[in-house]
Design an enzyme around this catalytic site. Structure first.
Site, short mmCIF file in Angstrom:
data_model
loop_
_atom_site.label_atom_id
_atom_site.label_comp_id
_atom_site.label_asym_id
_atom_site.label_seq_id
_atom_site.Cartn_x
_atom_site.Cartn_y
_atom_site.Cartn_z
N ASP A 34 -9.99 10.97 8.27
CA ASP A 34 -9.81 10.46 7.09
C ASP A 34 -10.49 9.08 6.86
OD1 ASP A 34 -8.73 10.53 4.30
OD2 ASP A 34 -6.94 9.65 4.68
N GLY A 50 0.35 5.93 0.35
CA GLY A 50 -0.58 7.09 0.74
C GLY A 50 0.56 8.06 0.51
N GLY A 96 0.71 -1.17 0.09
CA GLY A 96 0.07 0.09 0.05
C GLY A 96 0.92 1.27 0.04
N LYS A 136 4.89 0.65 7.99
CA LYS A 136 4.44 1.64 7.48
C LYS A 136 5.45 2.69 7.65
CE LYS A 136 0.83 4.93 6.34
NZ LYS A 136 -0.66 5.39 6.68
#
Length: 460
Positions: free
Chosen positions: A267, A151, A149, A170
């Protein structure tokens, strides 16, 4: 002993022994001598008395002798040593126990969680610290093959720890200012204390220089958007979609009302909802999470969120409350039902965005056209779908006060006999029109509050 030879003998007790005790003691000493009597010289000692005989005089003639050395010898010395050893051992054990208690007390004091420096927080425990080199090895040096992923705040990698546990790693892009580091530490401390079945659990963190890393539990079925709009589109049946809605609502209710401070995610969107092995939802990415101050209002000087999912009062005026998450949740419900993205206009000849399209279909009593075509018609009831669309439209009301709390949303989703819902026309935000910080907004001036009573919901 030769016939006619003289025999000398003596017996004495300590001063603290009475007459009766002395007689008993000497009797025991005499019997001890009889057990193995030597020919010329014999001694017997018991606790408190002494006895001796010999064929030779053992005291100087016409003089007294100090018997103390004799009374401290033999069995009395052994028994005294035993008693002393026992008492010394007990004292030593008591000392060890005292030292152990002091060590435990001191350890608890040293490891007691410090008062959180986040607004409104009580005492929070700190997160687990991972070694950077271990996370680097777990992700194969943050290989592109391990990326799952990405972002605006960083990329996410699949990692395998030394103990065999699979995690999501992350990497965050954080400024090198001291304030940014303080914010990161405060936020991580907050997240590590948030634990709910519908929230992704933070396992720990690591920091090296300006690079900050968060370690989360790994979700096998990836994010919700990939199952709704990606290659796996059509995977979710109606029951699974409904469970996802309820799970999301419960997770947000926990953040807003059940945790010891109110947390606003800011979010909420389909890509920030992850699914575990059983397709149970877990809200992820608390990188934008902030605490709600005591006055329950906050004006943010910096916009953070995703246009289309963001409530109009926050996107335009920067007004932040927990109802911002409620609005975003309503948008995600519409995506789950329709299988369409919020900004997808390809299926509409009038180029209407999802919220506006949903409202018009609801007004025209034609909500069946909003349902994802990949769903089996036998899996759901039209009335149930209509009611959930009404809940979504209630969550996206123009006025934040008209939106329900997330705990009320949970009750609305699960209740079959809840009050009738009549949502008003929502505000439509064109997520493509954003010029010089202003957002194009169109809304009906006649929009009114929903007729459903929030006090009714709370009472239920």
């Amino acid at each position: 002993m030769a016939a006619g030879a003289g025999v000398y003998a003596m017996a004495q007790c300590v001063e603290t022994v009475g007459a009766g005790g002395c007689a008993q003691c000497l009797e025991v000493a005499s019997s001890n001598i009889d057990l193995c009597p030597p020919n010329s010289d014999g001694r017997a000692v018991d606790v408190g008395c002494y006895m001796r005989y010999s064929d030779k005089p053992f005291f100087p003639a016409n003089e007294t002798a100090d018997l103390a050395p004799y009374l401290r010898s033999g069995k009395s010395r052994v028994k005294g040593a035993i008693v002393g050893g026992i008492l010394g051992g007990v004292a030593f054990l008591l000392l060890l126990a005292l030292l152990a208690l002091l060590w435990i007390w001191r350890s608890k004091k040293l490891h007691k969680p410090q008062r959180g420096d986040i607004l409104g927080a009580t005492e929070l425990q700190g997160p687990t610290n991972f070694y950077y080199r271990d996370l680097k090895a777990a992700t194969n040096n943050f290989s592109e093959k391990n990326k799952i992923g990405e972002g605006g705040f960083g990329d996410v990698f699949k990692g395998l720890l030394k103990n065999g546990k699979i995690v999501a790693v992350k990497r965050l892009s954080v400024m090198q200012t001291s304030r940014a580091k303080e914010d990161f530490e405060s936020e991580v401390k907050l997240i590590s204390n948030v634990q709910h079945r519908n929230l992704v659990r933070l396992l720990g963190c690591s920091r090296k220089g300006s690079e900050c890393i968060l370690v989360y539990e790994y979700m096998a079925n990836s994010s919700l958007d990939k199952l709704l709009f990606g290659e796996r589109r059509g995977t979710l049946n109606w029951k699974q979609r409904f469970n996802i809605m309820v799970g999301m609502a419960r997770g947000l209710a926990y953040l807003h009302q059940e945790f010891h401070v109110c947390i606003i995610h800011r979010d909420i969107k389909s890509s920030n909802v992850l699914l575990d092995d059983d397709f149970q939802p877990k809200i992820a990415d608390f990188g934008l999470a902030r605490l709600l101050p005591d006055d329950h209002s906050h004006v943010s000087t910096r916009f953070a969120g995703t246009l289309g999912y963001t409530a109009p009062e926050y996107a335009i005026q920067g007004q932040l409350t927990e109802k911002v998450d409620t609005y975003s949740f309503g948008i995600v419900i519409l995506e789950i039902i329709s299988g369409r993205k919020i900004n997808d206009t390809r299926l509409e000849p009038e180029a209407q965005y999802l919220l506006e399209s949903a409202w018009k279909l609801y007004e025209n009593e034609n909500v069946i056209k909003l349902v994802d075509e990949s769903l089996d018609h036998d899996e759901y009831m039209l009335e149930e779908v209509k009611r959930i669309i009404e809940i979504a439209l209630l969550c996206t009301q123009s006025a934040a006060a008209s939106r329900p709390t997330m705990s009320e949303v949970v009750m609305l989703l699960l209740s079959r006999n809840s009050p009738e819902i009549q949502p008003a026309r929502p505000t439509f935000i064109d997520s493509t029109s954003r010029v010089q910080g202003e957002t194009s907004v169109s809304s009906s001036s006649s929009a009114s509050k929903a007729t459903v009573s929030m006090s009714q919901l709370s009472a239920r």
